[in-house]
Write a protein that holds these residues in place. Sequence first.
Motif, PDB file in Angstrom:
ATOM      1  N   ARG A 322     -52.719   9.861  24.680  1.00 26.15           N
ATOM      2  CA  ARG A 322     -51.899   9.800  25.932  1.00 26.15           C
ATOM      3  C   ARG A 322     -50.598  10.822  26.031  1.00 26.15           C
ATOM      4  O   ARG A 322     -49.838  10.716  26.757  1.00 26.15           O
ATOM      5  CB  ARG A 322     -51.264   8.343  25.880  1.00 26.15           C
ATOM      6  N   GLY A 323     -50.314  11.304  24.809  1.00 27.02           N
ATOM      7  CA  GLY A 323     -48.831  12.228  24.692  1.00 27.02           C
ATOM      8  C   GLY A 323     -47.975  11.410  24.212  1.00 27.02           C
ATOM      9  O   GLY A 323     -46.883  11.910  24.311  1.00 27.02           O
ATOM     10  N   SER A 324     -48.016  10.229  23.616  1.00 30.11           N
ATOM     11  CA  SER A 324     -47.033   9.229  23.452  1.00 30.11           C
ATOM     12  C   SER A 324     -46.598   9.710  21.966  1.00 30.11           C
ATOM     13  O   SER A 324     -47.342  10.188  21.074  1.00 30.11           O
ATOM     14  CB  SER A 324     -47.565   7.709  23.061  1.00 30.11           C
ATOM     15  N   ASP A 325     -45.386   9.287  21.637  1.00 28.24           N
ATOM     16  CA  ASP A 325     -45.027   9.215  20.015  1.00 28.24           C
ATOM     17  C   ASP A 325     -45.721   8.311  19.413  1.00 28.24           C
ATOM     18  O   ASP A 325     -45.562   7.207  19.609  1.00 28.24           O
ATOM     19  CB  ASP A 325     -43.260   9.066  20.166  1.00 28.24           C
ATOM     20  N   ILE A 326     -46.337   8.752  18.254  1.00 30.39           N
ATOM     21  CA  ILE A 326     -47.358   7.704  17.486  1.00 30.39           C
ATOM     22  C   ILE A 326     -46.340   6.596  16.778  1.00 30.39           C
ATOM     23  O   ILE A 326     -47.074   5.723  16.391  1.00 30.39           O
ATOM     24  CB  ILE A 326     -48.408   8.609  16.515  1.00 30.39           C
ATOM     25  N   GLY A 327     -45.170   7.020  16.608  1.00 36.41           N
ATOM     26  CA  GLY A 327     -44.146   5.963  15.722  1.00 36.41           C
ATOM     27  C   GLY A 327     -43.366   5.044  16.927  1.00 36.41           C
ATOM     28  O   GLY A 327     -42.511   4.508  16.490  1.00 36.41           O
ATOM     29  N   ALA A 328     -43.838   5.326  18.094  1.00 32.34           N
ATOM     30  CA  ALA A 328     -43.077   4.659  18.919  1.00 32.34           C
ATOM     31  C   ALA A 328     -43.139   2.979  18.707  1.00 32.34           C
ATOM     32  O   ALA A 328     -44.250   2.508  18.465  1.00 32.34           O
ATOM     33  CB  ALA A 328     -43.136   4.801  20.555  1.00 32.34           C
ATOM     34  N   ALA A 329     -42.251   2.141  19.118  1.00 32.53           N
ATOM     35  CA  ALA A 329     -42.418   0.625  18.748  1.00 32.53           C
ATOM     36  C   ALA A 329     -43.585   0.208  19.567  1.00 32.53           C
ATOM     37  O   ALA A 329     -44.211  -0.548  19.098  1.00 32.53           O
ATOM     38  CB  ALA A 329     -40.901   0.120  19.271  1.00 32.53           C
TER      39      ALA A 329
END
Length: 393
Positions: A322-329
Amino acid sequence: MSRRGEHDVIVVGAGPVGAALALALAADGFDVAVVEAQPPRPAAREAELDLRVVALAPDAIALLQDLGAWPLPFPERVGSYRRMEVWDATGPGRARFDAAERGEAALGRIVENRHLQHALWTALAGRARVLCPAEAADLDDGDATAALTLADGTRLRARVLVAAEGAESPLRARLGIGFAGRDYGQRAVVAHVATERPHEDTAWQRFLPGGPLAFLPLGDGRSSIVWSLPDAEAARVLALDDAAFCCALGAAFDFRLGPITAAGPRAAFPLRLRRADRYVAGRCVLVGDAAHVVHPLAGQGVNLGLRDVACLRRVLAEARARGSDIGAAHVLRRYERERRSENALAAWTFDAIERVFASTAMPLVLARGLGLEAAGRIGPLRRALAAAAAGHL
Ligand SMILES: Cc1cc2nc3c(=O)[nH]c(=O)nc-3n(C[C@H](O)[C@H](O)[C@H](O)COP(=O)(O)OP(=O)(O)OC[C@H]3O[C@@H](n4cnc5c(N)ncnc54)[C@H](O)[C@@H]3O)c2cc1C
């Protein structure tokens, strides 16, 4: 692989769960660093069987296969159980589960810890940056990355930091995550024993008032026992000479496979139930025994940990897609929501079984006898329990 000490994921602790996670993420194209305190013990065909064995469910084996870590080295040493038989020492209940009920060849396999770890480490070689022997000394969980400083001063950074250091996880403590539960006041005495009659590729479990006694079939024809006993009783049993130990064990097992004809070295492990308050803190996440410790009566510790691996692998891959930060909460919380509830249910179930079978109160003895008989006789219930025995809890 990063040269500047920056990675997608750092996995601290490469026991079966941490090593499988590192391998899974590396296989999916993530840049992974692994920090492990102790080099794995070597695997050799001629060596005596490792005293520590685990029962792996079919889904755990499928994951290992997918990761290129199955079959294990020396497959002839791997045991297989097609059936499981459970009975109550103080009541009438007895139940049998058969892999054929699920259309499967086996309910699970019995593998040596050492060989499982060896297979995972062999598959890991060249796919991740492995720092071993190495220990984490300091952690700084920042906004964009988590930074880990090792005892030798090496600094690593990653978007996700995974604590897979087992039940005593120092990182979990450093993150301030509580780890509560109860001590069973029991120890599991483990040994490999020979019996007069063959084990019939069956995992046997007899529930005694002091705790369950399991016989797991080994590839060499012997059985690996896990005998849960109150602490003082475990100390007494450990101190017996071999002949007296074989007599006591045979009697506790109701001589189901005839007399015990030989016993190898013994060891004992304290039994505890522990659950982490949270699985996630900032960019750090817990897996395996660092997150949950269960009673070994169902042989599910590693299996639950490998389900953590499968879940975290999927969640991180989806976030990246999805293009998200893999470490996002919100990403790590998805893993936490899925696994914390499933692990809590498993821990609660094993704990309830332990309590119900530890009781000598007559109404409970009768009720559990009826329950076990029903489990053995009612087709759908028996199939559901066979599924649970195979790890599909
Ligand atoms: C008697 C008994 C029988 C069992 N039988 C079964 C069974 O049949 N089936 C089953 O599924 N489970 C079973 N279990 C449970 C199983 O052994 C555990 O669930 C499993 O070992 C957990 O794996 P893990 O990788 O999370 O942790 P561990 O196996 O504890 O591995 C942790 C790793 O982290 C490393 N480490 C620790 N601290 C640090 C640090 N500070 N820095 C770097 N590295 C570190 C350690 O060296 C180790 O390699 C049993 C347990 C017991 C006690």
